[in-house]
Design an enzyme around this catalytic site. Structure first.
Site, PDB file in Angstrom:
ATOM      1  N   LYS A 126      23.748  49.056  49.260  1.00  0.00           N
ATOM      2  CA  LYS A 126      22.914  49.193  48.066  1.00  0.00           C
ATOM      3  C   LYS A 126      21.616  48.748  48.448  1.00  0.00           C
ATOM      4  O   LYS A 126      20.757  49.390  47.742  1.00  0.00           O
ATOM      5  CB  LYS A 126      23.566  47.835  47.219  1.00  0.00           C
ATOM      6  CG  LYS A 126      24.988  48.302  46.687  1.00  0.00           C
ATOM      7  CD  LYS A 126      25.043  48.494  45.116  1.00  0.00           C
ATOM      8  CE  LYS A 126      26.160  49.081  44.606  1.00  0.00           C
ATOM      9  NZ  LYS A 126      27.361  48.040  44.599  1.00  0.00           N
ATOM     10  N   LYS A 212      32.844  59.287  49.228  1.00  0.00           N
ATOM     11  CA  LYS A 212      33.739  59.005  48.276  1.00  0.00           C
ATOM     12  C   LYS A 212      33.359  59.521  46.895  1.00  0.00           C
ATOM     13  O   LYS A 212      32.241  59.561  46.660  1.00  0.00           O
ATOM     14  CB  LYS A 212      34.220  57.618  48.414  1.00  0.00           C
ATOM     15  CG  LYS A 212      33.036  56.635  47.728  1.00  0.00           C
ATOM     16  CD  LYS A 212      33.500  55.220  47.612  1.00  0.00           C
ATOM     17  CE  LYS A 212      32.379  54.430  47.041  1.00  0.00           C
ATOM     18  NZ  LYS A 212      32.731  53.883  45.805  1.00  0.00           N
ATOM     19  N   LYS A 215      30.839  56.937  40.811  1.00  0.00           N
ATOM     20  CA  LYS A 215      30.143  57.036  39.411  1.00  0.00           C
ATOM     21  C   LYS A 215      28.746  57.357  39.442  1.00  0.00           C
ATOM     22  O   LYS A 215      28.130  57.900  38.606  1.00  0.00           O
ATOM     23  CB  LYS A 215      30.257  55.694  38.709  1.00  0.00           C
ATOM     24  CG  LYS A 215      31.772  55.252  38.177  1.00  0.00           C
ATOM     25  CD  LYS A 215      31.611  54.058  37.372  1.00  0.00           C
ATOM     26  CE  LYS A 215      33.185  53.394  37.745  1.00  0.00           C
ATOM     27  NZ  LYS A 215      32.928  51.856  37.675  1.00  0.00           N
TER      28      LYS A 215
HETATM   29  P1  TYM Z   1      34.269  50.185  40.692  1.00  0.00           P
HETATM   30  O1  TYM Z   1      33.866  49.712  39.104  1.00  0.00           O
HETATM   31  O2  TYM Z   1      33.353  50.581  41.544  1.00  0.00           O
HETATM   32  O3  TYM Z   1      35.575  50.783  40.695  1.00  0.00           O
HETATM   33  C1  TYM Z   1      36.825  50.291  40.097  1.00  0.00           C
HETATM   34  C2  TYM Z   1      37.980  50.219  41.102  1.00  0.00           C
HETATM   35  O4  TYM Z   1      37.979  51.887  41.442  1.00  0.00           O
HETATM   36  C3  TYM Z   1      38.172  51.942  43.048  1.00  0.00           C
HETATM   37  N1  TYM Z   1      37.505  53.333  43.430  1.00  0.00           N
HETATM   38  C4  TYM Z   1      37.835  54.023  44.241  1.00  0.00           C
HETATM   39  N2  TYM Z   1      39.121  54.162  44.853  1.00  0.00           N
HETATM   40  C5  TYM Z   1      39.398  55.092  45.550  1.00  0.00           C
HETATM   41  N3  TYM Z   1      38.393  56.231  45.859  1.00  0.00           N
HETATM   42  C6  TYM Z   1      37.367  56.139  45.489  1.00  0.00           C
HETATM   43  N4  TYM Z   1      36.455  57.088  45.397  1.00  0.00           N
HETATM   44  C7  TYM Z   1      36.959  55.136  44.539  1.00  0.00           C
HETATM   45  N5  TYM Z   1      35.760  54.714  43.789  1.00  0.00           N
HETATM   46  C8  TYM Z   1      36.236  53.679  42.977  1.00  0.00           C
HETATM   47  C9  TYM Z   1      37.494  50.688  43.393  1.00  0.00           C
HETATM   48  O5  TYM Z   1      37.850  50.300  44.738  1.00  0.00           O
HETATM   49  C10 TYM Z   1      37.911  49.889  42.299  1.00  0.00           C
HETATM   50  O6  TYM Z   1      38.935  49.084  42.607  1.00  0.00           O
HETATM   51  N6  TYM Z   1      33.501  45.356  42.503  1.00  0.00           N
HETATM   52  C11 TYM Z   1      34.371  46.341  41.880  1.00  0.00           C
HETATM   53  C12 TYM Z   1      34.742  45.630  40.693  1.00  0.00           C
HETATM   54  C13 TYM Z   1      35.385  44.139  40.394  1.00  0.00           C
HETATM   55  C14 TYM Z   1      36.645  43.973  40.960  1.00  0.00           C
HETATM   56  C15 TYM Z   1      36.577  42.448  40.800  1.00  0.00           C
HETATM   57  C16 TYM Z   1      37.635  44.555  41.294  1.00  0.00           C
HETATM   58  C17 TYM Z   1      34.456  43.098  40.286  1.00  0.00           C
HETATM   59  N7  TYM Z   1      35.303  42.098  40.146  1.00  0.00           N
HETATM   60  C18 TYM Z   1      37.846  41.592  41.311  1.00  0.00           C
HETATM   61  C19 TYM Z   1      38.602  43.660  41.794  1.00  0.00           C
HETATM   62  C20 TYM Z   1      38.825  42.175  41.513  1.00  0.00           C
HETATM   63  C21 TYM Z   1      33.616  47.637  41.591  1.00  0.00           C
HETATM   64  O7  TYM Z   1      32.681  47.834  41.806  1.00  0.00           O
HETATM   65  O8  TYM Z   1      34.701  48.572  41.106  1.00  0.00           O
END
Ligand code: TYM
Length: 350
Positions: A126, A212, A215
């Protein structure tokens, strides 16, 4: 690494185990979020005490756009419900509705070290992209994993259904949970682990050949969003990157071709996968046919969810009720943990 009694790979499912996961409202939910995480939330809600939330504080570490936040947050909430989360079976809430989270986050910032946070790969990535676009790095971005650890341990969760990209954050949550327990002499927090039903955590590939699905991808054609129309899905799949085709039997597959097969494995039947596998291996494959089949299977996966998202988004009374009731339950659980943590720290005064 020592595996605790909470290790996620255990075959028997203990109903009392606690599950937490969340997604940031930084853009439309895509197939990576769905297949990598949300689909597992849905599968887990029957067997575990589950908390699923929308990480609006986390979104502010990179996307400070107040105009879009309500719409994006409602979309994530509606997507959770459209994918099958049931507020009768799990607790659904908005992170910022739980004041105990920022309070425990402040306490955990006292035991997290700057050096270890700077080494986390997602932070380094990032920093690179923020600096390239001339943006400053906030303290919030550095301490993102501390907030994420708190999201998990505030309910004393042991299983965290996430994609592979979150692995280093879950590791940090384990480190901080153990450090707190050791510093203050009681095992308040169990060790949390990433969870995908005993399988490796998933990484859903982007359609442009590398990395990957994400968003924030610069190329919007590289991701399939759960709100995409059937025509958009077909167009994106037909445009996905391929090569000139195999020239020798059982030839190794380049990343972009592997990605298409990975997607096929996730949304198509095993027979379809076996059919194209065989065609690739005997060099008769026509990528156009593979893509057409993949596009149809993708449409069948996404379209019912998209239609439900649209319906649920219109029912703002229902959305409001879900997060009001979920918020109450989540606050009760969070308050109990925070209370214990403050007692252990010695924050009991006259
Ligand atoms: P975020 O919002 O980026 O993504 C949400 C969830 O989707 C999964 N994900 C993927 N899995 C497989 N392949 C992909 N290409 C892919 N892109 C996204 C992410 O792994 C996630 O599970 N930091 C986290 C949000 C968060 C969180 C937490 C998660 C904040 N606090 C506590 C679990 C527990 C995030 O940015 O997810």
């Amino acid at each position: 690494m020592e595996q605790s009694a909470y290790f996620c790979g255990m075959k028997t499912l203990d109903k009392k185990e606690i599950v937490v996961s969340g997604s940031r409202p930084t853009g439309l939910i895509h197939l990576g979020n769905y297949l990598g995480a949300i689909n597992n939330y849905v599968k887990m809600q029957d067997d575990f005490q589950s908390y699923f939330f929308i990480a609006d504080y986390h979104s502010l570490t990179t996307h400070y756009d107040a105009r879009n936040l309500p719409q994006l947050t409602n979309e994530v909430l509606a997507t959770y419900l459209a994918c099958g989360l049931d507020p009768e079976k799990c607790t659904i809430y908005i992170q910022s509705h739980i004041p105990q989270i920022p309070e425990l986050y402040l306490l955990f910032n006292m035991i997290a070290y700057k050096g270890e946070l700077e080494k986390i790969p997602t932070f380094k990535d990032k920093v690179r992209s923020q600096e390239q676009s001339g943006k400053s790095i906030s303290a919030g971005l550095l301490t993102y994993p501390v907030l994420m650890a708190v999201d998990i341990i505030i309910h004393r969760a042991v299983k965290v259904p996430v994609g592979k990209d979150q692995e280093s954050h879950i590791e940090m949550a384990r480190t901080l949970a153990n450090r707190f327990n050791n510093l203050f002499g009681e095992k308040l927090f169990p060790e949390p682990y990433g969870f995908n039903f005993g399988e490796e955590l998933l990484k859903i590939p982007s359609l442009d050949g590398t990395g990957k699905m994400s968003k924030s991808a610069e190329n919007p054609n590289s991701a399939i969003y759960m709100m995409d129309t059937d025509a958009q899905i077909r167009k994106k799949i037909m445009k996905a990157k391929t090569d000139l085709g195999p020239t020798e039997p059982n030839q190794q597959r380049p990343e972009e071709i592997n990605n298409l097969f990975d997607l096929l494995r996730l949304v198509s039947t095993p027979d379809t996968l076996a059919h194209f596998d065989e065609q690739y291996n005997n060099c008769t494959i026509r990528y156009g046919d593979l893509k057409k089949q993949l596009a149809e299977d993708m449409v069948n996966t996404v379209a019912p969810i998209r239609n439900r998202i649209e319906d649920i988004m219109r029912d703002t009374t229902y959305l409001h009720r879900v997060i009001t009731e979920g918020g109450e339950k989540a606050r009760a659980s969070a308050a109990a943990t925070l209370n214990e943590a403050k007692r252990m720290i010695g924050m009991r005064y006259v």
